[in-house]
Structure formats: structure tokens, C-alpha cells
Design an enzyme around this catalytic site. Structure first.
Site, short mmCIF file in Angstrom:
data_model
loop_
_atom_site.label_atom_id
_atom_site.label_comp_id
_atom_site.label_asym_id
_atom_site.label_seq_id
_atom_site.Cartn_x
_atom_site.Cartn_y
_atom_site.Cartn_z
N CYS A 176 -9.50 -28.73 -16.07
CA CYS A 176 -9.68 -30.14 -16.39
C CYS A 176 -8.43 -30.72 -17.03
CB CYS A 176 -10.85 -30.25 -17.37
SG CYS A 176 -11.23 -31.93 -17.83
N GLN A 219 -33.89 -28.92 -20.62
CA GLN A 219 -32.78 -27.95 -20.65
C GLN A 219 -31.64 -28.45 -19.77
OE1 GLN A 219 -32.17 -24.97 -22.04
NE2 GLN A 219 -34.10 -24.57 -23.09
N GLU A 254 -45.64 -27.35 -31.26
CA GLU A 254 -44.41 -28.14 -31.34
C GLU A 254 -44.66 -29.35 -32.25
OE1 GLU A 254 -41.17 -28.51 -29.92
OE2 GLU A 254 -41.24 -30.47 -30.89
N ASP A 314 -38.89 -19.96 -30.04
CA ASP A 314 -37.63 -20.56 -29.58
C ASP A 314 -37.24 -21.69 -30.53
OD1 ASP A 314 -35.48 -21.55 -28.14
OD2 ASP A 314 -36.66 -22.27 -26.44
N CYS A 332 -30.77 -20.00 -30.00
CA CYS A 332 -29.55 -20.71 -29.60
C CYS A 332 -28.50 -20.59 -30.70
CB CYS A 332 -29.86 -22.17 -29.29
SG CYS A 332 -30.67 -23.03 -30.64
N1 SAH Z 1 -38.84 -23.99 -26.05
C1 SAH Z 1 -38.38 -25.28 -25.64
C2 SAH Z 1 -37.69 -26.11 -26.71
C3 SAH Z 1 -36.92 -25.41 -27.78
S1 SAH Z 1 -35.98 -26.51 -28.78
C4 SAH Z 1 -37.51 -25.17 -24.41
O1 SAH Z 1 -37.11 -24.08 -24.03
O2 SAH Z 1 -37.24 -26.17 -23.79
C5 SAH Z 1 -36.77 -26.35 -30.35
C6 SAH Z 1 -37.99 -27.23 -30.53
O3 SAH Z 1 -38.52 -26.98 -31.82
C7 SAH Z 1 -37.74 -28.72 -30.46
O4 SAH Z 1 -38.55 -29.25 -29.44
C8 SAH Z 1 -38.16 -29.26 -31.84
O5 SAH Z 1 -38.82 -30.50 -31.77
C9 SAH Z 1 -39.10 -28.18 -32.31
N2 SAH Z 1 -39.25 -28.02 -33.78
C10 SAH Z 1 -38.29 -28.06 -34.72
N3 SAH Z 1 -38.78 -27.79 -35.93
C11 SAH Z 1 -40.11 -27.57 -35.78
C12 SAH Z 1 -41.16 -27.23 -36.69
N4 SAH Z 1 -40.94 -27.07 -37.98
N5 SAH Z 1 -42.40 -27.07 -36.18
C13 SAH Z 1 -42.63 -27.22 -34.85
N6 SAH Z 1 -41.66 -27.52 -33.95
C14 SAH Z 1 -40.41 -27.71 -34.40
#
Ligand code: SAH
Length: 503
Positions: free
Chosen positions: A99, A325, A375, A429, A456
């Protein structure tokens, strides 16, 4: 002053009180010094590391194995920071970045490093985190799973308009004044008021680059102004391009301060030309001062207002602002690994913690008895429920709650988790911050024997796994997965087990 740092690679501990410089003839670097450095390591956050007189020097723009001449721009007690002026002897791992914006744009800090070498460093960072932060020795860390394509992997790009274009040294005086007041591209790192003009980005698609260029020309020719984060004047705010890598559908989401009726029909006509492959154009209008790419009202100019993308066997509808994603193909491989790590059985009940829009829950639902997704974000839960219904999946249930409350010890007595089947497997996650200690403790108490941690951020997952070890969990193995080539970000699938009787 020029110091030749032949001492690079000394066995001095970087944490040693550096200012004493015991036993070294070489003076400690100072701000403004020009040094010759041998680059040893790739550090977290995409920088690399050399050492001078026992002091760690973080270097921007180098590759491990390089010998460079660099200028020190900051000196702290424990470390110095330097910027490369010239590569004296290139590392065998160095490649020409694809790039033209490399080095200024903050997006792809490692584009000058061979892809195999990026993967090796990502694995190394995971190993380091689990050892240093998690206190876990001898953990099996598999090779990093490469992205199927190191370029063109993103399904979403978000560009900003700005009236402060970041001018490169060789552009000064070469662009017209209009262009200086109008840029569309990416934010310059650490300069939130400055936009780096992007000609072409290698992360999404050729069509995406054509859309970016055509949009810039269209509005520049018409004299429409970019929104200013200082004065809050100007109409053009963001250009978001999303595409279904499996479906070929493509959305343009233009965020503006007002409707701009006098331009939008012509802009819509332009984007309907075949070369752009746009299936839907949505305009988000907002008067807010905030700089997030979200309209207070959304107007669909053509198409359905959303696109579809497939992930695993399921189809997802993606609206202008919904979470999805960003690397579709690699997300499928990440989830497949998580599924394997869970060693799922047909009669399993699975809890999918931090489930977002339910992508993992739905990915595994057909292979198990029941999935409970939890969530915090309400909109994500609504999306998850709709995604399940759209795909004819009936054995999932989604709960909107903070995981801390969901897992609280008394939650089973008339609380949120009341009536919810106990898990055979937990998949978790969490966001970059990792899990709350209460969540780690609750998982520890749950007695669940199969636990899969999708992470992550190796630093926080290493911390959490260190605590889980105290609850009797053993890491079977960790597989780093590269979702974001050329960046230092790394995702991991961590397979944990506990004897049924333990705890
Ligand atoms: N597993 C999903 C998203 C992971 S991202 C995937 O693979 O697409 C992490 C997620 O955790 C986000 O959607 C965020 O809103 C949620 N999150 C963050 N803190 C939280 C909490 N204390 N309780 C419940 N969910 C939470």
C-alpha cells in the site's frame, strides 16, 4: 551525537534500573540522538524493540532483523522511543508494503513484514502473555491459523470526511486549496482532527476503492463541504462500505448532517453504475456532534437498506450499523475451531456467553440439543433472535443480561438463570477487557468440564486463565487465529478442561 549500538542483544534485563548503565561504556540514549540499532523483537502494539546500553528502545517502522538508523524522540526512565530514518541493512523478513499509504496510515503496521513472520510473532505474543501475565508455563500454543487471504479480507470499511487533510511532506504545495479543505479517508493515528486521503486501501475490494474515489470526486466537484469536528459545519461525515463476501451484496451508507436532496438523487444514480456493484444505498442523517457513523434517521435511496452475508450454514441480515465480524471467511474458521475445541455432542446444552448477535450460538445450534446465548446489548439480542428465526433454528434462547448478574450465585433462585438448563459446555467470547473476576469465579463454581475461551486479547485472557487454573481448569491447547493480517491483533481459541469431580 551518534552512538553505534553494537551492544544490541545484550542479555541485560530490560527491567533493570537503566539509568545506572552499570558496566557499559555506551551512554544511555537521549532525546534527539541518532542511533544505529539492531532490531531484535516485535513488541505489542506493532512496534519493534532494540536495546542500547541495556535500555529498551521501541522503534516505529522497523522489522526484527533490520539494522536501522533511527532518531530518539522520547526518553523515559525505563525505555526510549525512536523513529526509523533509514534502513541500513534490511531484515530477511522485510517485504515491500503493498500500500502506498503504509507508514502514515495507522491501519496496517506490519505490512512491511513477511506474512509468515507476522504469524510467528503473533504466536510468540500469545506465549509471552500466558507465561508472564497468566503465570502459566508449558502451555501448548499451536501455529497461528493464517487468514485465507492476507489482503481484501474485510467486509466493512468506515471512512471519514474531513476539512483538515493530512498533508504529506511531498504533497505540501502540490494540492489545490479545495483539496486541502476536503479529504475522505482514514484518521491519522493520534490526530483525530486530521484525515489521511486514501487513494486505495487493500483491505476490502476493488469495488470499494472505486466507490471511495467516485464519492470523493462527486462531492468535491459539487463543492459540498466536509463536516468539521471543530466548527461542526459542513455536511459530509462518513462513508461506510459493507459487503457480503459470500453473497456479493454491497451497501453504501453515507452519513451526512442534512438530507442534501439537491445531490442525493444524482449520487444514487452514480452508484447504480455496474462497476460499483452496489446493491443498496442508505443515507444516515444526524445533527449530533459525535463522530460515530450512525444516523439519527436512515433513508434508503435504493435497494433493501441491508445486505445479507452467510456465515457457516446461516444467512445474516446486516443493517447499516449492526455489528458483524469483519473478516467473514476467517470468522467461519474461528468458530469451527471453537466448535471443535468444545467437542460437542448431540445432547449437549451450551452456554454462549457474550454472544453478540448470536453468530456462535447459531453456528453450533444444529449440532447440539440447546444453546443459551447471553449478551448485554439489547439490539444485539433482538438481532440474534431474528437471525435464529430467519434460519429456522428453534433450539436457541437469547437472554439480555450482564454476564455478572446472569451468573450471580443467587440467580438460580427466582433470578435470571432460573429455569435455564445447566450447561455441559461454556463458550465465552468477552470483549477486549476480558471477564469480570465474578464471572471467572462463577464459571469456576459451575462445575462445567468443557470450557472454550475465544479471546481477542491475549493479555486479558491470560489473566483470566491464570484465575481459572486456580479453579482446577487446565489449558489443553491454544490456537491463535489471524483475523486481521498486517495488524498486531490476534484472536485465540483456548481449550480448557476440568475433571468432572474437581472444584
Ligand atoms: N460472540 C460474538 C460477539 C463477541 S464481542 C461474536 O463472535 O460475534 C463481545 C460482546 O460482549 C459484545 O457484543 C458486547 O456487547 C458484550 N458484552 C460486553 N460486556 C458484557 C457484559 N458485562 N455482559 C454481557 N455482555 C457483554
Amino acid at each position: 551525537m551518534t552512538t553505534h549500538a553494537d551492544s544490541a542483544g545484550t542479555d541485560i534485563n530490560p527491567n533493570t534500573e537503566a539509568s545506572t548503565n552499570a558496566g557499559h561504556d555506551i551512554p544511555l540514549p537521549r532525546r534527539g540522538d541518532i542511533l544505529t540499532l539492531d532490531i531484535e523483537n516485535a513488541a505489542f502494539e506493532g512496534r519493534s524493540v532494540a536495546r542500547v546500553a541495556g535500555l529498551v528502545v521501541f522503534v516505529d517502522g522497523a522489522v526484527p532483523g533490520d539494522r536501522v538508523r533511527a532518531t530518539v524522540f522520547r526518553k523515559k526512565k525505563q525505555y526510549a522511543e525512536a523513529r526509523v530514518d533509514e534502513v541500513l541493512v534490511p531484515s530477511p523478513h522485510r517485504v515491500d508494503p503493498a500500500c502506498t499509504h503504509f507508514g502514515v496510515c495507522g491501519g496496517c503496521k506490519w505490512q512491511h513484514m513477511r506474512y509468515e513472520e507476522q504469524l510467528r510473532w503473533k504466536r510468540q505474543h500469545v506465549m509471552d502473555a500466558f507465561q508472564r501475565i497468566g503465570g502459566l508455563e508449558d502451555v501448548t500454543v499451536n501455529d497461528t491459523l493464517p487468514s485465507l487471504s492476507p489482503f481484501w479480507y474485510r467486509n466493512k470499511m468506515e471512512y471519514s470526511f474531513g476539512e483538515m487533510r493530512w498533508l504529506l511532506a511531498d504533497e505540501l504545495g502540490e494540492v489545490s486549496r479545495d483539496a486541502e479543505l476536503f479529504a475522505v479517508g482514514l484518521h491519522v493515528p493520534k490526530r483525530y482532527d486530521r484525515i489521511l486521503h486514501i487513494d486505495a486501501c487493500h483491505l476490502q475490494s476493488e469495488e470499494s476503492n472505486r466507490i471511495l474515489d467516485a464519492t470523493r470526486r462527486f462531492f468535491l466537484e459539487r463543492g459540498v463541504r466536509a463536516f468539521s469536528t471543530r466548527t461542526h459545519e459542513g455536511d459530509l461525515r462518513h462513508l461506510v462500505i459493507r459487503e457480503g463476501k459470500h453473497t456479493g451484496e454491497r451497501m453504501v451508507y453515507l452519513v451526512t448532517s442534512r438530507r442534501m436532496e439537491e445531490h442525493m438523487q444524482d449520487y444514487a444514480a452514480l452508484l447504480q453504475r455496474e462497476e460499483f456493484g452496489v446493491s443498496t444505498l442508505v443515507q444516515g442523517v444526524t445533527q449530533r456532534k459525535s463522530t460515530v457513523a450512525i444516523g439519527e434517521t436512515d433513508v434508503v435511496l435504493f435497494g433493501e437498506g441491508s445486505i445479507r452475508e452467510r456465515l457457516g450454514g446461516n444467512t445474516f441480515r446486516i443493517s447499516p450499523t449492526s455489528f458483524f465480524q469483519t473478516n467473514t471467511l476467517q470468522a467461519e474458521r474461528l468458530y469451527a475451531l471453537a466448535e471443535q475445541a468444545a467437542a460437542l455432542r448431540a445432547d449437549d446444552v451450551v452456554w454462549d456467553l457474550y454472544c453478540g448477535t448470536g453468530t456462535i450460538s447459531l453456528f453450533i445450534a444444529r449440532d447440539v440439543k440447546h444453546v443459551v446465548g447471553v449478551e448485554l446489548n439489547e439490539a444485539a439480542i433482538r438481532d440474534a433472535e431474528r437471525n435464529a428465526a430467519d434460519n429456522g433454528i428453534t433450539n436457541t434462547q437469547f437472554i439480555c443480561a450482564d454476564i455478572v448478574d446472569f451468573l450471580a450465585p443467587d440467580a438460580r433462585d427466582g433470578g435470571i438463570a432460573d429455569g435455564i438448563p445447566a450447561p455441559d459446555v461454556i463458550i465465552t467470547d468477552p470483549p477486549r477487557a476480558g471477564m469480570h473476576t465474578k464471572v471467572v469465579d462463577a464459571i469456576g463454581r459451575s462445575g462445567v468440564s468443557r470450557l472454550v475461551y475465544v479471546s481477542c486479547n491475549p493479555a486479558t485472557s491470560a489473566r483470566d486463565c491464570g484465575l481459572l487454573a486456580e479453579h482446577g481448569y487446565v489449558i489443553e491447547d491454544i490456537t491463535p487465529v489471524d483475523m486481521f493480517p498486517h495488524t498486531y491483533h490476534i484472536e485465540c481459541v483456548i481449550r480448557l478442561r476440568r475433571e468432572e469431580s474437581a472444584g
